[in-house]
Design an enzyme around this catalytic site. Structure first.
Site, PDB file in Angstrom:
ATOM      1  N   ASN A   1     -12.164  21.559  86.484  1.00  0.00           N
ATOM      2  CA  ASN A   1     -12.603  22.711  86.651  1.00  0.00           C
ATOM      3  C   ASN A   1     -13.262  22.659  87.939  1.00  0.00           C
ATOM      4  OD1 ASN A   1     -16.118  22.467  85.851  1.00  0.00           O
ATOM      5  ND2 ASN A   1     -14.606  20.757  84.091  1.00  0.00           N
TER       6      ASN A   1
ATOM      7  N   LYS B   1       4.933  10.269  88.289  1.00  0.00           N
ATOM      8  CA  LYS B   1       4.822  11.636  88.766  1.00  0.00           C
ATOM      9  C   LYS B   1       5.264  13.089  88.369  1.00  0.00           C
ATOM     10  CE  LYS B   1       4.585  14.477  92.497  1.00  0.00           C
ATOM     11  NZ  LYS B   1       4.964  14.569  94.492  1.00  0.00           N
TER      12      LYS B   1
ATOM     13  N   PRO C   1     -13.739  15.131  72.643  1.00  0.00           N
ATOM     14  CA  PRO C   1     -15.039  15.252  71.608  1.00  0.00           C
ATOM     15  C   PRO C   1     -16.025  15.829  72.484  1.00  0.00           C
ATOM     16  CG  PRO C   1     -14.703  12.545  73.102  1.00  0.00           C
ATOM     17  CD  PRO C   1     -12.883  14.191  73.329  1.00  0.00           C
TER      18      PRO C   1
ATOM     19  N   ILE D   1     -19.589  16.049  73.328  1.00  0.00           N
ATOM     20  CA  ILE D   1     -19.752  14.895  73.825  1.00  0.00           C
ATOM     21  C   ILE D   1     -21.682  15.395  73.219  1.00  0.00           C
ATOM     22  CG2 ILE D   1     -21.161  13.677  75.261  1.00  0.00           C
ATOM     23  CD1 ILE D   1     -18.497  14.034  76.907  1.00  0.00           C
TER      24      ILE D   1
HETATM   25  O1  C5P Z   1     -19.347  24.355  73.568  1.00  0.00           O
HETATM   26  P1  C5P Z   1     -19.334  24.598  75.058  1.00  0.00           P
HETATM   27  O2  C5P Z   1     -18.572  23.900  75.578  1.00  0.00           O
HETATM   28  O3  C5P Z   1     -19.315  25.704  75.630  1.00  0.00           O
HETATM   29  O4  C5P Z   1     -21.031  23.952  75.332  1.00  0.00           O
HETATM   30  C1  C5P Z   1     -21.292  23.841  76.674  1.00  0.00           C
HETATM   31  C2  C5P Z   1     -22.619  22.792  76.078  1.00  0.00           C
HETATM   32  O5  C5P Z   1     -22.191  21.560  75.584  1.00  0.00           O
HETATM   33  C3  C5P Z   1     -23.199  21.825  77.525  1.00  0.00           C
HETATM   34  O6  C5P Z   1     -24.050  21.545  77.406  1.00  0.00           O
HETATM   35  C4  C5P Z   1     -21.752  20.591  77.901  1.00  0.00           C
HETATM   36  O7  C5P Z   1     -22.170  20.075  78.653  1.00  0.00           O
HETATM   37  C5  C5P Z   1     -21.929  20.715  76.495  1.00  0.00           C
HETATM   38  N1  C5P Z   1     -20.482  20.153  75.990  1.00  0.00           N
HETATM   39  C6  C5P Z   1     -19.770  18.635  75.608  1.00  0.00           C
HETATM   40  N2  C5P Z   1     -19.143  17.721  75.176  1.00  0.00           N
HETATM   41  C7  C5P Z   1     -18.025  18.414  75.594  1.00  0.00           C
HETATM   42  C8  C5P Z   1     -17.779  20.380  75.619  1.00  0.00           C
HETATM   43  C9  C5P Z   1     -19.585  20.215  75.865  1.00  0.00           C
HETATM   44  O8  C5P Z   1     -21.259  17.538  75.807  1.00  0.00           O
HETATM   45  N3  C5P Z   1     -16.607  18.311  75.355  1.00  0.00           N
END
Ligand code: C5P
Length: 406
Positions: free
Chosen positions: A216, A295, A311, A313
């Site tokens: 991204n 590849k 997951p 986090i």
């Molecule tokens: O639900 P969303 O992805 O929009 O939430 C964004 C927040 O959750 C951000 O703070 C991002 O760092 C955290 N996040 C995370 N693990 C993920 C997805 C998002 O810690 N898999």
């Protein structure tokens, strides 16, 4: 991290398997410009030879209290006065118990009583011994006396078990020690002095094959700036970073990861003892289910990639039994505030910083940004400004809310 030249560190090594890591610790402290003298307990010498520490520190190693030859050199009282900081790594459950009781039954415990220098200890023990109420009560007593406890980490142990009790890695210990020290000295008035914080930043890369990934547009700038700003307020900051082109902020320990799952493990292994968690990373919500080892060739007219969920986090950290103060980010293209409020509630966060992305205004890959910061019973608008300045404003607000909640 700025080295602190001339700082005298007395390293106390006690008898645990992590003693071998203390050898690397000496080297790293010296690289930071510190002078190191090593004192070992009798049990520590069963794990690593004093000669190893002598070679690395450049000074004879002290092991006994009643050693006339050693006392004829720098005696133990001089050694206690010489130290600017005392670091005990590894600190076994037994050493912690003896310190808590105020014993002076060997050279190391005697030095601890005889010195006026700040004391840091890095526990290392079996997870069951770490969890034992006796150990926890001893640590509580020591903390009340101003002793700083660095770690421990969580993960696989030399005894084959999993859990808290691993000594922090030498690089992590040095940064935490020096950051804690910096906060104690220079930023003594900082609102986050002595607070352990963790920040995630940057994008993640989810492999499709050995050369391609899903990624991204996150540059990591906001997360890095928040990490630096929190360190500036006195926090000891660990930055868990996805791939970015940014230099490590001053005073921050950086751990590099690539995928969401690596970020997840890096965070959870280090979360014990963290009081403030800021998730600024743009973590991929999905990853290719079956990354292929070779590849992918352009044979087919169409290629279908099946994705599975990564997951969350932040949600996992917030759901810990006694979670740190958790701050999330919400980058949204529409209904910014509604989505952010939903996230605040569903992920059970203490605070969320929301911004609009995808338009002509701030967000990814830009230097400027604006944030709407929400918490369960309040909000604040931080208007468009450079990300470094915005990060400082946000860090101040986080500190304000963190202090109010603790
Ligand atoms: O639900 P969303 O992805 O929009 O939430 C964004 C927040 O959750 C951000 O703070 C991002 O760092 C955290 N996040 C995370 N693990 C993920 C997805 C998002 O810690 N898999």
């Amino acid at each position: 991290m700025v080295p602190i030249p001339g700082m005298n560190i007395l390293l106390g090594v006690s008898g645990g398997i992590a003693a071998y890591k203390a050898a690397d610790l000496v080297r790293r402290l010296r690289e930071r410009g510190c002078a190191v003298r090593v004192v070992m307990t009798a049990a520590a010498t069963a794990f690593v030879s004093p000669l190893t520490f002598q070679a690395l520190s450049g000074h004879p190693v002290r092991t006994g209290l009643l050693d006339p030859a050693a006392e004829a050199g720098m005696d133990h009282i001089e050694l206690a006065r010489w130290a600017d900081r005392v670091l005990l790594a590894p600190a076994t459950a037994d050493l912690i118990a003896r310190l808590a009781a105020g014993l002076a039954d060997d050279l190391l415990t005697t030095l601890v009583l005889a010195t006026a220098a700040p004391l840091y200890l890095a526990p290392a023990m079996n997870q069951q011994m770490w969890r034992h109420p006796a150990t926890q009560e001893n640590l509580e007593r020591l903390r009340r006396r101003g002793v700083q406890v660095l770690g421990p980490g969580v993960g696989s142990q030399a005894c084959g078990e999993q859990g808290p009790g691993r000594m922090l890695e030498p690089a992590e210990l040095v940064t935490t020690l020096l950051a804690a020290d910096r906060s104690a000295t220079k930023a003594a008035a900082g609102p986050l002095a002595g607070v352990r914080a963790m920040v995630t930043a940057g994008p993640t890369r989810e492999p499709l094959d050995p050369v391609r990934y899903l990624g991204n547009r996150s540059s990591g700038r906001m997360g890095y700036a928040v990490a630096e700003a929190l360190a500036g307020l006195g926090a000891a900051v660990t930055l868990i970073s996805g791939p970015t082109a940014l230099p490590t902020p001053t005073g921050v320990l950086r751990v590099d990861v690539e995928t969401a799952r690596e970020m997840h493990s890096a965070v959870l292994e280090r979360i014990a003892g963290v009081s403030l968690f800021v998730a600024a990373a743009a973590v991929a919500d999905y990853r290719p289910a079956d990354p292929v080892p070779q590849k992918i060739k352009k044979v087919e007219a169409e290629l279908v990639v099946r994705l599975v969920r990564n997951p969350d986090i932040l949600a996992e950290v917030a759901a810990q039994p006694s979670p740190p103060f958790t701050v999330g980010f919400a980058a949204e293209t529409d209904q910014v505030e509604d989505h952010a409020l939903t996230k605040l509630r569903t992920k059970r966060l203490h605070m969320i910083a929301a911004n609009r992305v995808g338009g002509a205004v701030g967000g990814f890959e830009r230097n400027d940004n604006a944030l709407t910061v929400l918490w369960p019973d309040g909000r604040r608008e931080l208007p468009m400004m450079p990300k470094t300045q915005l990060a400082r404003e946000l860090a101040l607000l986080i500190a304000e809310r963190y202090v109010a909640s603790s």
